[in-house]
Write a protein that holds these residues in place. Structure first.
Motif, PDB file in Angstrom:
ATOM      1  N   ASN A   1      24.521   4.242  59.084  1.00 25.25           N
ATOM      2  CA  ASN A   1      23.936   5.091  60.124  1.00 25.25           C
ATOM      3  C   ASN A   1      23.155   6.290  59.581  1.00 25.25           C
ATOM      4  O   ASN A   1      22.005   6.520  59.968  1.00 25.25           O
ATOM      5  CB  ASN A   1      25.050   5.607  61.056  1.00 25.25           C
TER       6      ASN A   1
ATOM      7  N   GLY B   1      30.159  15.363  60.200  1.00 24.60           N
ATOM      8  CA  GLY B   1      31.066  14.300  60.604  1.00 24.60           C
ATOM      9  C   GLY B   1      32.007  14.795  61.688  1.00 24.60           C
ATOM     10  O   GLY B   1      32.569  15.892  61.575  1.00 24.60           O
ATOM     11  N   GLU B   2      32.190  13.998  62.707  1.00 26.07           N
ATOM     12  CA  GLU B   2      33.010  14.408  63.844  1.00 26.07           C
ATOM     13  C   GLU B   2      34.436  14.746  63.417  1.00 26.07           C
ATOM     14  O   GLU B   2      35.059  15.661  63.963  1.00 26.07           O
ATOM     15  CB  GLU B   2      33.034  13.294  64.885  1.00 26.07           C
ATOM     16  N   LYS B   3      34.978  14.015  62.424  1.00 32.21           N
ATOM     17  CA  LYS B   3      36.355  14.217  61.996  1.00 32.21           C
ATOM     18  C   LYS B   3      36.445  14.833  60.604  1.00 32.21           C
ATOM     19  O   LYS B   3      37.438  14.650  59.900  1.00 32.21           O
ATOM     20  CB  LYS B   3      37.105  12.881  62.038  1.00 32.21           C
TER      21      LYS B   3
ATOM     22  N   PRO C   1      32.558  20.176  62.137  1.00 30.77           N
ATOM     23  CA  PRO C   1      31.320  20.295  62.911  1.00 30.77           C
ATOM     24  C   PRO C   1      31.105  21.717  63.418  1.00 30.77           C
ATOM     25  O   PRO C   1      32.022  22.347  63.934  1.00 30.77           O
ATOM     26  CB  PRO C   1      31.552  19.320  64.075  1.00 30.77           C
TER      27      PRO C   1
ATOM     28  N   SER D   1      29.744   5.034  57.121  1.00 30.46           N
ATOM     29  CA  SER D   1      28.933   5.833  58.051  1.00 30.46           C
ATOM     30  C   SER D   1      27.618   6.245  57.404  1.00 30.46           C
ATOM     31  O   SER D   1      26.561   6.248  58.045  1.00 30.46           O
ATOM     32  CB  SER D   1      29.709   7.076  58.501  1.00 30.46           C
TER      33      SER D   1
ATOM     34  N   HIS E   1      22.396  15.891  63.153  1.00 33.63           N
ATOM     35  CA  HIS E   1      23.070  14.641  63.507  1.00 33.63           C
ATOM     36  C   HIS E   1      24.573  14.821  63.340  1.00 33.63           C
ATOM     37  O   HIS E   1      25.034  15.299  62.298  1.00 33.63           O
ATOM     38  CB  HIS E   1      22.594  13.495  62.613  1.00 33.63           C
ATOM     39  N   LEU E   2      25.322  14.449  64.366  1.00 33.37           N
ATOM     40  CA  LEU E   2      26.778  14.445  64.318  1.00 33.37           C
ATOM     41  C   LEU E   2      27.233  12.993  64.332  1.00 33.37           C
ATOM     42  O   LEU E   2      26.997  12.274  65.299  1.00 33.37           O
ATOM     43  CB  LEU E   2      27.367  15.200  65.510  1.00 33.37           C
ATOM     44  N   GLU E   3      27.868  12.565  63.231  1.00 27.96           N
ATOM     45  CA  GLU E   3      28.283  11.171  63.106  1.00 27.96           C
ATOM     46  C   GLU E   3      29.653  10.961  63.744  1.00 27.96           C
ATOM     47  O   GLU E   3      30.656  11.523  63.286  1.00 27.96           O
ATOM     48  CB  GLU E   3      28.332  10.767  61.629  1.00 27.96           C
ATOM     49  N   PRO E   4      29.724  10.149  64.802  1.00 26.35           N
ATOM     50  CA  PRO E   4      30.997   9.921  65.492  1.00 26.35           C
ATOM     51  C   PRO E   4      32.033   9.264  64.565  1.00 26.35           C
ATOM     52  O   PRO E   4      31.724   8.325  63.834  1.00 26.35           O
ATOM     53  CB  PRO E   4      30.614   8.974  66.637  1.00 26.35           C
ATOM     54  N   GLY E   5      33.245   9.800  64.607  1.00 24.92           N
ATOM     55  CA  GLY E   5      34.360   9.200  63.891  1.00 24.92           C
ATOM     56  C   GLY E   5      34.348   9.338  62.394  1.00 24.92           C
ATOM     57  O   GLY E   5      35.240   8.811  61.703  1.00 24.92           O
TER      58      GLY E   5
END
Length: 423
Positions: A396, A348-350, A356, A392, A377-381
């Motif tokens: 996604n 997760g980005e945050k 990350p 998320s 996979h890097l999930e934005p936000g």
């Protein structure tokens, strides 16, 4: 006795707070008081109701509460929770959807043993049940395990995972969430070398500290700020008089809960303050958002002292997984031995717990695995919770994980044939 007294003191404080809440709620709700309009009594009753519920949940294992699941035939099918393997420190359980043909996708969720019960992944299980046969590791509360059952450290934990994966067979797809990611990777490598015919089909690692030093956070860097002696003297206690595990050394769930809450004390204080006013106004319900979240969040379990201490020392301080030097009973596990299992990492980005960079580090350790079998996979936000249980995950990440499973399931090299050809 000093450590046992500390454990019982924490339980006494929790029990007292629960009693005070129940008493305040009962007193302020006395029917005769309804003749007098007094907002202070209303607030007192609301405070008592919220306080009693919060402190009561701290010693209750939540129920799975998954009663049925909608299926392709348009009907809701009942779900039963059935044990597959039962062990002293944890079970392997299966969510069997009754009267439904077995799904081709078989998924093993490896739940964290980091202070919360496996029910923390309830929404993850619910999201996967319509499309998969779902199994999960159900770890036990250490305070309920007699001392006679012996120790349970990270090597024992890893061997439990090895046995669970062997039981489910090579068609299983493993998804490890957060804390168990490094040990699940080690268990897969152990299988690849010792029991190659039992390797899982795919492995998905979600938000796990494979390399805690890749992107340090307040949580993952904690182990570097204190010595093991300081950690043991300040965090470890013996289970008190009122439990089956009396005398067992543990890292108490109540102590860890205080650490969880202190990290975001203002946010939690605001949430409870708002809930008290909602109860006073008659706007709260038994299953509102606040209660659903905190009923799970406040339900904590003890970890064995040896598991907690060996995790800090070997995963975070010594970086044994990140440096590929992890051993089980003296045998060094080589992550490079994984050659057939497709591996995907999700971050997760945050994410402020496993930032990350920590989880994706696993792909660099897979020196024997073809790049075509690696994915990330890097999930934005997305924060930590969102990558396995929030929107998320549902919108996604879950579709991507299922797609990854479908693309790689059944495409493993025939290991037995390879071994025969070599010999």
């Amino acid at each position: 006795m000093r450590f046992m007294a500390s454990y019982d003191l924490m339980e006494t404080m929790r029990n007292t707070q629960q009693w005070m809440g129940a008493s305040a709620h009962s007193f302020a709700s006395y029917p005769a008081f309804a003749l007098v309009s007094n907002p202070m009594l209303t607030m007192m009753s609301a405070w008592g109701e919220v306080t009693e519920r919060a402190f009561k949940r701290m010693v209750v294992k939540p129920d799975w509460g998954i009663h049925s699941v909608p299926c392709e035939d348009g009907r809701d099918h009942l779900v039963s929770v059935e044990p597959v393997i039962t062990r002293p420190f944890g079970d392997l359980i299966h969510f069997r959807v009754q009267d439904r043909a077995e799904k081709a996708r078989k998924v093993l969720l490896v739940a964290p043993m980091s202070g919360h019960y496996a029910t923390l992944l309830r929404s993850t299980v619910v999201s996967l049940l319509p499309d998969c046969e779902v199994y999960i590791t159900d770890w036990h509360n250490a305070r309920d395990i007699p001392v006679s059952e012996g120790k349970f450290d990270i090597e024992d934990y890893t061997l439990y995972l090895v046995d669970f994966m062997k039981e489910l067979g090579p068609e299983i797809n493993v998804i490890a969430v957060c804390q168990p990611a490094p040990l699940t990777l080690a268990a897969t490598a152990y299988l690849a070398e010792i029991f190659p015919e039992s390797q899982p089909s795919t492995l998905t690692l979600i938000g796990g500290p494979i390399d805690p030093d890749a992107t340090p956070t307040e949580v993952t860097d904690f182990g570097n700020r204190v010595s093991m002696g300081q950690l043991e003297s300040s965090m470890i206690q013996r289970v008190g008089m009122n439990h089956k595990g009396i005398g067992r050394k543990v890292y108490p769930g109540l102590l860890q809960l205080s650490s969880f809450i202190s990290m975001n004390a203002d946010r939690h204080a605001k949430a409870f303050n708002e809930q008290i006013f909602k109860v006073a106004r008659g706007e709260a319900s038994d299953q509102d958002q606040h209660n659903r979240f905190y009923d799970e969040y406040l339900a904590v379990m003890d970890m064995t002292a040896e598991f907690y201490l060996s995790t800090v020392e070997r995963i975070f301080k010594n970086s044994e997984i990140a440096s590929n030097t992890f051993t089980i009973n003296g045998h060094q596990v080589d992550i490079g031995k994984i050659t057939d299992v497709a591996v995907k990492t999700v971050e997760g980005e945050k994410d402020d717990i496993s930032a990350p960079g920590q989880c994706v580090a696993a792909l660099a350790l897979l020196t024997g695995l073809d790049d075509s079998k690696k994915a990330n996979h890097l999930e934005p936000g997305a924060g930590h919770y969102g990558i396995f249980a929030g929107s998320s995950w549902r919108n996604n990440i879950r579709p991507l994980v299922l797609e990854f499973i479908d693309q790689n399931a059944g495409k493993k090299t025939n290991t037995k044939a390879k071994l025969a050809a070599v010999t």
